[in-house]
Design a protein around this motif. Sequence first.
Motif, PDB file in Angstrom:
ATOM      1  N   ASN A 112       0.810  -1.212   0.000  1.00  0.00           N
ATOM      2  CA  ASN A 112       0.000   0.000   0.000  1.00  0.00           C
ATOM      3  C   ASN A 112       0.844   1.262   0.000  1.00  0.00           C
ATOM      4  O   ASN A 112       0.430   2.295  -0.526  1.00  0.00           O
ATOM      5  CB  ASN A 112      -0.944   0.020   1.201  1.00  0.00           C
ATOM      6  N   LYS A 113       2.035   1.196   0.575  1.00  0.00           N
ATOM      7  CA  LYS A 113       2.864   2.399   0.700  1.00  0.00           C
ATOM      8  C   LYS A 113       4.050   2.443  -0.252  1.00  0.00           C
ATOM      9  O   LYS A 113       4.528   3.519  -0.585  1.00  0.00           O
ATOM     10  CB  LYS A 113       3.378   2.528   2.133  1.00  0.00           C
ATOM     11  N   ASN A 114       4.565   1.297  -0.669  1.00  0.00           N
ATOM     12  CA  ASN A 114       5.781   1.259  -1.480  1.00  0.00           C
ATOM     13  C   ASN A 114       5.662   0.208  -2.570  1.00  0.00           C
ATOM     14  O   ASN A 114       4.705  -0.567  -2.603  1.00  0.00           O
ATOM     15  CB  ASN A 114       7.001   0.944  -0.605  1.00  0.00           C
ATOM     16  N   ILE A 115       6.645   0.194  -3.443  1.00  0.00           N
ATOM     17  CA  ILE A 115       6.718  -0.821  -4.495  1.00  0.00           C
ATOM     18  C   ILE A 115       8.160  -1.337  -4.549  1.00  0.00           C
ATOM     19  O   ILE A 115       9.104  -0.573  -4.364  1.00  0.00           O
ATOM     20  CB  ILE A 115       6.235  -0.262  -5.848  1.00  0.00           C
ATOM     21  N   TYR A 116       8.298  -2.636  -4.746  1.00  0.00           N
ATOM     22  CA  TYR A 116       9.595  -3.294  -4.723  1.00  0.00           C
ATOM     23  C   TYR A 116       9.763  -4.090  -6.011  1.00  0.00           C
ATOM     24  O   TYR A 116       8.796  -4.638  -6.533  1.00  0.00           O
ATOM     25  CB  TYR A 116       9.695  -4.270  -3.544  1.00  0.00           C
ATOM     26  N   ALA A 117      10.978  -4.169  -6.522  1.00  0.00           N
ATOM     27  CA  ALA A 117      11.261  -4.957  -7.719  1.00  0.00           C
ATOM     28  C   ALA A 117      12.617  -5.619  -7.560  1.00  0.00           C
ATOM     29  O   ALA A 117      13.522  -5.055  -6.946  1.00  0.00           O
ATOM     30  CB  ALA A 117      11.254  -4.070  -8.961  1.00  0.00           C
ATOM     31  N   GLN A 118      12.717  -6.831  -8.106  1.00  0.00           N
ATOM     32  CA  GLN A 118      13.998  -7.515  -8.099  1.00  0.00           C
ATOM     33  C   GLN A 118      14.154  -8.322  -9.377  1.00  0.00           C
ATOM     34  O   GLN A 118      13.176  -8.787  -9.944  1.00  0.00           O
ATOM     35  CB  GLN A 118      14.166  -8.395  -6.869  1.00  0.00           C
ATOM     36  N   ILE A 119      15.381  -8.442  -9.812  1.00  0.00           N
ATOM     37  CA  ILE A 119      15.702  -9.212 -11.006  1.00  0.00           C
ATOM     38  C   ILE A 119      16.292 -10.538 -10.551  1.00  0.00           C
ATOM     39  O   ILE A 119      17.277 -10.565  -9.816  1.00  0.00           O
ATOM     40  CB  ILE A 119      16.652  -8.437 -11.939  1.00  0.00           C
ATOM     41  N   ILE A 120      15.641 -11.634 -10.993  1.00  0.00           N
ATOM     42  CA  ILE A 120      15.931 -12.964 -10.467  1.00  0.00           C
ATOM     43  C   ILE A 120      16.336 -13.905 -11.596  1.00  0.00           C
ATOM     44  O   ILE A 120      15.711 -13.924 -12.655  1.00  0.00           O
ATOM     45  CB  ILE A 120      14.688 -13.536  -9.747  1.00  0.00           C
ATOM     46  N   ASP A 121      17.367 -14.700 -11.337  1.00  0.00           N
ATOM     47  CA  ASP A 121      17.765 -15.787 -12.228  1.00  0.00           C
ATOM     48  C   ASP A 121      17.216 -17.073 -11.623  1.00  0.00           C
ATOM     49  O   ASP A 121      17.706 -17.543 -10.596  1.00  0.00           O
ATOM     50  CB  ASP A 121      19.288 -15.834 -12.341  1.00  0.00           C
ATOM     51  N   ASP A 122      16.170 -17.654 -12.239  1.00  0.00           N
ATOM     52  CA  ASP A 122      15.508 -18.829 -11.673  1.00  0.00           C
ATOM     53  C   ASP A 122      16.304 -20.116 -11.851  1.00  0.00           C
ATOM     54  O   ASP A 122      16.127 -21.055 -11.073  1.00  0.00           O
ATOM     55  CB  ASP A 122      14.115 -19.002 -12.295  1.00  0.00           C
ATOM     56  N   THR A 123      17.167 -20.191 -12.837  1.00  0.00           N
ATOM     57  CA  THR A 123      17.942 -21.416 -13.039  1.00  0.00           C
ATOM     58  C   THR A 123      18.943 -21.616 -11.903  1.00  0.00           C
ATOM     59  O   THR A 123      19.162 -22.742 -11.465  1.00  0.00           O
ATOM     60  CB  THR A 123      18.685 -21.387 -14.383  1.00  0.00           C
ATOM     61  N   ASN A 124      19.533 -20.531 -11.415  1.00  0.00           N
ATOM     62  CA  ASN A 124      20.484 -20.613 -10.296  1.00  0.00           C
ATOM     63  C   ASN A 124      19.850 -20.217  -8.972  1.00  0.00           C
ATOM     64  O   ASN A 124      20.521 -20.241  -7.938  1.00  0.00           O
ATOM     65  CB  ASN A 124      21.691 -19.703 -10.557  1.00  0.00           C
ATOM     66  N   SER A 125      18.575 -19.809  -8.992  1.00  0.00           N
ATOM     67  CA  SER A 125      17.842 -19.364  -7.791  1.00  0.00           C
ATOM     68  C   SER A 125      18.587 -18.240  -7.076  1.00  0.00           C
ATOM     69  O   SER A 125      18.831 -18.301  -5.877  1.00  0.00           O
ATOM     70  CB  SER A 125      17.607 -20.529  -6.831  1.00  0.00           C
ATOM     71  N   ARG A 126      18.954 -17.213  -7.847  1.00  0.00           N
ATOM     72  CA  ARG A 126      19.686 -16.085  -7.285  1.00  0.00           C
ATOM     73  C   ARG A 126      18.996 -14.781  -7.635  1.00  0.00           C
ATOM     74  O   ARG A 126      18.503 -14.592  -8.746  1.00  0.00           O
ATOM     75  CB  ARG A 126      21.101 -16.029  -7.856  1.00  0.00           C
ATOM     76  N   THR A 127      19.000 -13.857  -6.680  1.00  0.00           N
ATOM     77  CA  THR A 127      18.541 -12.504  -6.944  1.00  0.00           C
ATOM     78  C   THR A 127      19.751 -11.703  -7.411  1.00  0.00           C
ATOM     79  O   THR A 127      20.729 -11.560  -6.681  1.00  0.00           O
ATOM     80  CB  THR A 127      17.943 -11.867  -5.678  1.00  0.00           C
ATOM     81  N   LEU A 128      19.671 -11.201  -8.632  1.00  0.00           N
ATOM     82  CA  LEU A 128      20.808 -10.479  -9.203  1.00  0.00           C
ATOM     83  C   LEU A 128      20.883  -9.052  -8.682  1.00  0.00           C
ATOM     84  O   LEU A 128      21.960  -8.543  -8.412  1.00  0.00           O
ATOM     85  CB  LEU A 128      20.723 -10.500 -10.722  1.00  0.00           C
ATOM     86  N   LEU A 129      19.732  -8.378  -8.592  1.00  0.00           N
ATOM     87  CA  LEU A 129      19.690  -7.042  -8.012  1.00  0.00           C
ATOM     88  C   LEU A 129      18.270  -6.727  -7.563  1.00  0.00           C
ATOM     89  O   LEU A 129      17.317  -7.355  -8.006  1.00  0.00           O
ATOM     90  CB  LEU A 129      20.191  -5.990  -9.001  1.00  0.00           C
ATOM     91  N   ALA A 130      18.154  -5.767  -6.666  1.00  0.00           N
ATOM     92  CA  ALA A 130      16.846  -5.385  -6.130  1.00  0.00           C
ATOM     93  C   ALA A 130      16.787  -3.874  -5.966  1.00  0.00           C
ATOM     94  O   ALA A 130      17.817  -3.203  -5.838  1.00  0.00           O
ATOM     95  CB  ALA A 130      16.608  -6.069  -4.787  1.00  0.00           C
ATOM     96  N   CYS A 131      15.580  -3.354  -5.974  1.00  0.00           N
ATOM     97  CA  CYS A 131      15.367  -1.915  -5.862  1.00  0.00           C
ATOM     98  C   CYS A 131      13.971  -1.686  -5.274  1.00  0.00           C
ATOM     99  O   CYS A 131      13.073  -2.493  -5.470  1.00  0.00           O
ATOM    100  CB  CYS A 131      15.472  -1.295  -7.257  1.00  0.00           C
ATOM    101  N   SER A 132      13.817  -0.603  -4.536  1.00  0.00           N
ATOM    102  CA  SER A 132      12.503  -0.264  -3.998  1.00  0.00           C
ATOM    103  C   SER A 132      12.389   1.246  -3.834  1.00  0.00           C
ATOM    104  O   SER A 132      13.368   1.966  -3.969  1.00  0.00           O
ATOM    105  CB  SER A 132      12.272  -0.958  -2.651  1.00  0.00           C
ATOM    106  N   THR A 133      11.196   1.695  -3.531  1.00  0.00           N
ATOM    107  CA  THR A 133      10.993   3.127  -3.315  1.00  0.00           C
ATOM    108  C   THR A 133      11.548   3.565  -1.965  1.00  0.00           C
ATOM    109  O   THR A 133      11.550   4.753  -1.661  1.00  0.00           O
ATOM    110  CB  THR A 133       9.498   3.485  -3.395  1.00  0.00           C
TER     111      THR A 133
END
Length: 135
Positions: A50-71
């Motif tokens: 309700n207050k913020n939005i979050y996004a992350q770029i994920i590689d599903d083959t290796n199950s890793r979060t490559l980078l993340a960002c939020s407000t």
Amino acid sequence: MKFSKRALIKIKNKNRKLKPNKYKKLKRETLRGRIKGTQERPRLSVYRSNKNIYAQIIDDTNSRTLLACSTLDRKIKLTISKGRTCQASRVMGEKIAEISLKKNITKIVFDRGPYLYHGRIKALADGARAGGLQF
């Protein structure tokens, strides 16, 4: 368990005792079956509160979060007044595109999750496209 959209609507209408979170989970699992992130085309996953939005770029083959960002990030928070506006989402989309281009990620798969492609989700996607990401 993967259901089609029609089956989800039937389940929701047939069983009124189905909790909203359970329905949301079913819908997410249905969508996730079609969207996979690879090393060449990672997945841009979006979460909207309700207050913020979050996004992350994920590689599903290796199950890793490559980078993340939020407000809530410091640089984004200085440029916006509130984190729950479409303008804030657009700025965040541009920022995540800028960060991903530094890590040589140009092509992604967009995962909107259980949310409709409208409003803040669409603004984030438009900002990412404007920043140089290809969906």
